[in-house]
Write an enzyme that holds these catalytic residues in place. Structure first.
Site, mmCIF file in Angstrom:
data_model
loop_
_atom_site.group_PDB
_atom_site.id
_atom_site.type_symbol
_atom_site.label_atom_id
_atom_site.label_comp_id
_atom_site.label_asym_id
_atom_site.label_seq_id
_atom_site.Cartn_x
_atom_site.Cartn_y
_atom_site.Cartn_z
ATOM 1 N N LYS A 181 19.110 22.047 42.871
ATOM 2 C CA LYS A 181 17.898 21.833 43.136
ATOM 3 C C LYS A 181 16.762 22.548 42.316
ATOM 4 O O LYS A 181 15.822 22.585 42.790
ATOM 5 C CB LYS A 181 17.759 22.418 44.564
ATOM 6 C CG LYS A 181 18.787 21.525 45.691
ATOM 7 C CD LYS A 181 18.599 22.077 47.071
ATOM 8 C CE LYS A 181 19.506 21.536 48.076
ATOM 9 N NZ LYS A 181 19.506 22.289 49.268
ATOM 10 N N HIS B 89 35.423 39.927 28.294
ATOM 11 C CA HIS B 89 36.467 39.663 29.439
ATOM 12 C C HIS B 89 36.988 41.129 29.709
ATOM 13 O O HIS B 89 38.055 41.375 29.644
ATOM 14 C CB HIS B 89 37.561 38.558 29.115
ATOM 15 C CG HIS B 89 38.186 38.080 30.291
ATOM 16 N ND1 HIS B 89 38.077 38.502 31.540
ATOM 17 C CD2 HIS B 89 39.010 37.004 30.346
ATOM 18 C CE1 HIS B 89 38.824 37.817 32.468
ATOM 19 N NE2 HIS B 89 39.492 37.070 31.622
ATOM 20 N N ARG C 191 44.330 31.905 35.994
ATOM 21 C CA ARG C 191 44.627 33.263 36.384
ATOM 22 C C ARG C 191 43.573 34.327 36.890
ATOM 23 O O ARG C 191 43.844 34.976 38.013
ATOM 24 C CB ARG C 191 44.996 33.768 35.143
ATOM 25 C CG ARG C 191 46.810 33.669 35.056
ATOM 26 C CD ARG C 191 46.912 33.580 33.443
ATOM 27 N NE ARG C 191 46.404 32.375 32.826
ATOM 28 C CZ ARG C 191 46.892 31.309 32.747
ATOM 29 N NH1 ARG C 191 48.169 31.357 33.171
ATOM 30 N NH2 ARG C 191 46.211 30.286 32.124
ATOM 31 N N THR C 192 42.451 34.203 36.376
ATOM 32 C CA THR C 192 41.684 35.364 36.580
ATOM 33 C C THR C 192 40.924 35.024 37.975
ATOM 34 O O THR C 192 41.002 35.786 38.886
ATOM 35 C CB THR C 192 40.419 35.198 35.653
ATOM 36 O OG1 THR C 192 40.872 35.483 34.518
ATOM 37 C CG2 THR C 192 39.403 36.454 36.007
ATOM 38 N N ARG D 50 32.330 34.456 36.620
ATOM 39 C CA ARG D 50 32.734 33.853 35.208
ATOM 40 C C ARG D 50 31.774 32.880 34.967
ATOM 41 O O ARG D 50 31.683 31.801 35.545
ATOM 42 C CB ARG D 50 33.945 33.401 35.414
ATOM 43 C CG ARG D 50 34.176 32.371 34.307
ATOM 44 C CD ARG D 50 35.831 32.184 34.106
ATOM 45 N NE ARG D 50 36.601 33.148 33.635
ATOM 46 C CZ ARG D 50 37.675 33.111 33.067
ATOM 47 N NH1 ARG D 50 38.472 31.818 32.978
ATOM 48 N NH2 ARG D 50 38.377 34.181 32.919
HETATM 49 N N1 ASP Z 1 42.215 33.206 30.034
HETATM 50 C C1 ASP Z 1 41.214 33.738 28.736
HETATM 51 C C2 ASP Z 1 39.939 33.864 28.799
HETATM 52 O O1 ASP Z 1 39.310 33.422 30.000
HETATM 53 C C3 ASP Z 1 42.067 33.568 27.500
HETATM 54 C C4 ASP Z 1 41.728 32.065 27.328
HETATM 55 O O2 ASP Z 1 40.914 31.225 27.765
HETATM 56 O O3 ASP Z 1 42.148 31.698 26.123
HETATM 57 O O4 ASP Z 1 39.302 33.997 28.086
#
Ligand code: ASP
Length: 335
Positions: free
Chosen positions: A94, A148, A65-66, A115
């Protein structure tokens, strides 16, 4: 009068950086953008808004999703994207340090969304970027168990919309259930609660996964009321919203999740009648068994809407970050 300078909306690293004014502003901006997106003319306008910008999506921790919502937010605004989704395909193999890799990204793009499974890397990247000539904003799209922030912003937007006819978020009681200790979404959301009046939080979790002390100390410091329980049924009737999370066993060091009985921390159709008629059920997704799929059709289940809100909130974040918000808020297309 002693005026504090407005906090800069540049790097997005942790939710402690947001105040009520910016939260309200982002919610209004998201709503305005959604209105634009209702017509072809509006969508074409949005697509030209940041067509001169490029983004790097550096996602070395799994994400559906993100990643997709940032990617689609970029497409909506005309931002070109580059991506790395696996550190094994970058020069890190490397022996290049992540910070050197990030500095390389900054040579090519105008914003870096990252991320990582490690905590604190977005902060280190921001610090580095603050000291180089080409200062590019960093957006933390999930930093290990810690934060997050963009998820918390979309959660606020979802709550705000859900309670629109009921005086907004102020004065509401919000339950959080599941792995609160390692759930970065609930941790980030907790930090935002001080911005709302008379909030109450109920942490529903097995002892091993209760909220960490850093969050509890923060809430106490800001006078946000909370209590802890293991009993979902007795907590439910007083909640205006319940935010459910999955067990974050990817952070297990020695299989500690396996020994925990999670049977009592699941939400099924039998719980619907215990909830207030205007109650809201949220989940950052992905879910496992903590919400039964039969709950999905109840109008109070907002998690799929929450997911879509995420894309629009991320559009708003870029618009604000690149100082284009006046073009949306005062745009003739809204007339
Ligand atoms: N998608 C959310 C996160 O990245 C929740 C999860 O993964 O449980 O933290």
């Amino acid at each position: 009068m002693d005026r504090q300078p407005k906090p800069e909306f540049f790097h997005i690293l942790r939710t402690q950086q947001f105040d009520r004014a910016i939260l309200d502003e982002l919610c209004d901006l998201t709503t305005a953008i959604r209105k634009f997106a209702k017509t072809r003319e509006g969508l074409n306008y949005l697509r030209g808004l940041l067509a001169h910008k490029r983004a790097m999506l550096y996602f070395t921790q799994p994400s559906t999703r993100t990643f997709l919502s940032f990617n689609n937010a970029c497409q909506i605004l005309g931002i070109q994207t580059s991506e790395i989704r696996d550190a094994s395909t970058s020069s890190e193999v490397k022996g290049e340090s992540l910070l050197d890799s990030l500095r390389t990204f900054s040579s090519y793009v105008d914003v870096v969304v990252m991320r990582t499974k490690e905590e604190g890397l977005a902060e280190s990247a921001a610090e580095l970027f603050d000291h180089i000539k080409r200062r590019v904003p960093i957006v933390n799209a999930g930093s290990g168990r810690d934060q997050h922030p963009t998820q918390a912003l979309l959660d606020i937007y979802t709550l705000e919309r859900s309670f629109k006819e009921m005086g907004g978020i102020d004065g509401k009681t919000i339950g959080m259930m599941g792995d609160l200790r390692r759930g970065r979404t609930v941790r980030s959301l907790c930090y935002l609660m001080k911005n709302y009046r008379n909030m109450r939080l109920v942490f529903i979790a097995p002892e091993q996964f209760q909220m960490e002390d850093d969050i509890k100390i923060h809430l106490q410091h800001h006078g946000v009321e909370f209590h802890e329980t293991k009993d979902l049924n007795s907590a439910l009737p007083e909640l205006d919203a319940i935010y459910i999370t999955r067990i974050q066993d990817e952070y297990d060091k020695s299989g500690e999740s396996k020994g925990v009985d999670l049977g009592k921390f699941k939400f099924g159709t039998e719980h619907l009648k215990m909830m207030k008629p205007h109650g809201v059920i949220m989940h950052p997704l992905p879910r496992r068994e903590e919400i039964h799929t039969d709950v999905d059709i109840d109008p109070r289940a907002k998690y799929w809407r929450q997911e879509r809100n995420g894309m629009w909130m991320r559009v708003a974040i870029f618009v604000k970050q690149f100082k284009m918000d006046h073009l949306i808020m005062h745009g003739h297309l809204l007339d």
